[in-house]
Write a protein that holds these residues in place. Structure first.
Motif, mmCIF file in Angstrom:
data_model
loop_
_atom_site.group_PDB
_atom_site.id
_atom_site.type_symbol
_atom_site.label_atom_id
_atom_site.label_comp_id
_atom_site.label_asym_id
_atom_site.label_seq_id
_atom_site.Cartn_x
_atom_site.Cartn_y
_atom_site.Cartn_z
ATOM 1 N N LEU A 29 0.825 -1.209 0.000
ATOM 2 C CA LEU A 29 0.000 0.000 0.000
ATOM 3 C C LEU A 29 0.860 1.260 0.000
ATOM 4 N N GLY A 30 2.170 1.083 0.123
ATOM 5 C CA GLY A 30 3.075 2.230 0.089
ATOM 6 C C GLY A 30 3.591 2.654 1.448
ATOM 7 N N TYR A 31 3.232 1.930 2.504
ATOM 8 C CA TYR A 31 3.701 2.263 3.841
ATOM 9 C C TYR A 31 5.013 1.544 4.120
ATOM 10 N N SER A 86 -7.023 13.733 -1.948
ATOM 11 C CA SER A 86 -7.930 13.942 -3.081
ATOM 12 C C SER A 86 -8.794 12.702 -3.272
ATOM 13 N N ARG A 87 -9.846 12.869 -4.098
ATOM 14 C CA ARG A 87 -10.693 11.724 -4.456
ATOM 15 C C ARG A 87 -9.852 10.653 -5.147
ATOM 16 N N GLU A 88 -8.945 11.119 -6.016
ATOM 17 C CA GLU A 88 -8.095 10.192 -6.761
ATOM 18 C C GLU A 88 -7.210 9.373 -5.821
ATOM 19 N N LYS A 89 -6.706 10.018 -4.759
ATOM 20 C CA LYS A 89 -5.855 9.310 -3.790
ATOM 21 C C LYS A 89 -6.666 8.284 -3.003
ATOM 22 N N VAL A 90 -7.946 8.586 -2.747
ATOM 23 C CA VAL A 90 -8.824 7.600 -2.100
ATOM 24 C C VAL A 90 -8.880 6.350 -2.973
ATOM 25 N N ASP A 91 -9.215 6.554 -4.257
ATOM 26 C CA ASP A 91 -9.337 5.425 -5.176
ATOM 27 C C ASP A 91 -8.019 4.679 -5.330
ATOM 28 N N GLU A 92 -6.923 5.426 -5.423
ATOM 29 C CA GLU A 92 -5.597 4.825 -5.590
ATOM 30 C C GLU A 92 -5.280 3.867 -4.441
ATOM 31 N N LEU A 93 -5.453 4.332 -3.210
ATOM 32 C CA LEU A 93 -5.109 3.518 -2.043
ATOM 33 C C LEU A 93 -6.035 2.317 -1.903
ATOM 34 N N VAL A 94 -7.333 2.537 -2.060
ATOM 35 C CA VAL A 94 -8.275 1.423 -1.909
ATOM 36 C C VAL A 94 -8.070 0.403 -3.030
ATOM 37 N N ASP A 95 -7.858 0.868 -4.247
ATOM 38 C CA ASP A 95 -7.610 -0.069 -5.353
ATOM 39 C C ASP A 95 -6.340 -0.884 -5.108
ATOM 40 N N ALA A 99 -6.121 -4.943 -4.710
ATOM 41 C CA ALA A 99 -5.200 -5.711 -5.557
ATOM 42 C C ALA A 99 -4.201 -6.508 -4.725
ATOM 43 N N SER A 100 -3.992 -6.100 -3.472
ATOM 44 C CA SER A 100 -3.012 -6.756 -2.594
ATOM 45 C C SER A 100 -3.645 -7.786 -1.672
ATOM 46 N N GLY A 101 -4.922 -8.084 -1.866
ATOM 47 C CA GLY A 101 -5.568 -9.126 -1.064
ATOM 48 C C GLY A 101 -6.627 -8.629 -0.105
ATOM 49 N N GLY A 102 -6.806 -7.313 -0.005
ATOM 50 C CA GLY A 102 -7.874 -6.773 0.828
ATOM 51 C C GLY A 102 -9.224 -7.040 0.175
ATOM 52 N N THR A 103 -10.295 -6.845 0.939
ATOM 53 C CA THR A 103 -11.637 -7.044 0.391
ATOM 54 C C THR A 103 -12.455 -5.772 0.555
ATOM 55 N N PRO A 104 -13.384 -5.514 -0.378
ATOM 56 C CA PRO A 104 -14.222 -4.315 -0.260
ATOM 57 C C PRO A 104 -15.047 -4.365 1.026
ATOM 58 N N SER A 118 -13.925 2.077 1.513
ATOM 59 C CA SER A 118 -13.304 1.321 2.592
ATOM 60 C C SER A 118 -12.942 -0.083 2.129
ATOM 61 N N PHE A 119 -12.015 -0.683 2.874
ATOM 62 C CA PHE A 119 -11.595 -2.054 2.616
ATOM 63 C C PHE A 119 -11.288 -2.730 3.938
ATOM 64 N N ASP A 120 -11.331 -4.050 3.915
ATOM 65 C CA ASP A 120 -10.889 -4.850 5.054
ATOM 66 C C ASP A 120 -9.508 -5.390 4.718
ATOM 67 N N ASP A 121 -8.582 -5.319 5.684
ATOM 68 C CA ASP A 121 -7.241 -5.863 5.463
ATOM 69 C C ASP A 121 -7.288 -7.390 5.565
#
Length: 139
Positions: A29-31, A86-95, A99-104, A118-121
């Motif tokens: 996720l970039g952390y 931004s809205r775009e950053k919301v979508d970027e992080l959640v997407d 893609a990394s195994g989280g669920t909506p 939102s997503f579940d880890d």
């Protein structure tokens, strides 16, 4: 309230089943992981200068509480909400999370001045990512 150089921090402690998988998820996720506060029982995930998620193996987490550890895949024990620039950053992080195994988790919230998803880890902890239009906060 007076201005101060001190910035209060938050350390969110979360029990995890597989520490290595959780570390991989959050780095995707970039952390970053702070190795100074990480070992075989815990990983210190740096979200910002003032926000840290402490991922703790369940046996280690249990040493900090007398309560039963919630199964976050079945019950809600916490909603962690993070702001985005931004809205775009919301979508970027959640997407990236999905893609990394989280669920909506939940529905997209679009109120115009506020946008969130939102997503579940991997362990079922819910993360809400929210953007608010700065202009809406001024008036």
């Amino acid at each position: 309230m007076t201005a101060s150089a001190y910035q209060q921090m938050i350390f969110v402690n979360l029990p995890v089943d597989d520490l290595e998988a959780s570390k991989k998820f959050f780095t995707e996720l970039g952390y970053s992981i702070n190795p100074r506060f990480s070992d075989e029982n815990a990983a210190s995930v740096v979200i910002s200068d003032t926000i840290v998620a402490m991922l703790l193996t369940k046996p280690f987490y249990a040493t900090f509480t007398k309560k039963e550890i919630a199964d976050a895949t079945r019950t809600s024990e916490v909603l962690v909400a993070l702001s985005a620039e931004s809205r775009e950053k919301v979508d970027e992080l959640v997407d990236r999370a999905l893609a990394s195994g989280g669920t909506p988790s939940g529905d997209t919230q679009d109120l115009g001045f506020m946008y969130g998803r939102s997503f579940d880890d991997l362990d079922g902890h819910t993360w809400e990512i929210v953007w608010m239009d700065p202009a809406s906060l001024e008036g």
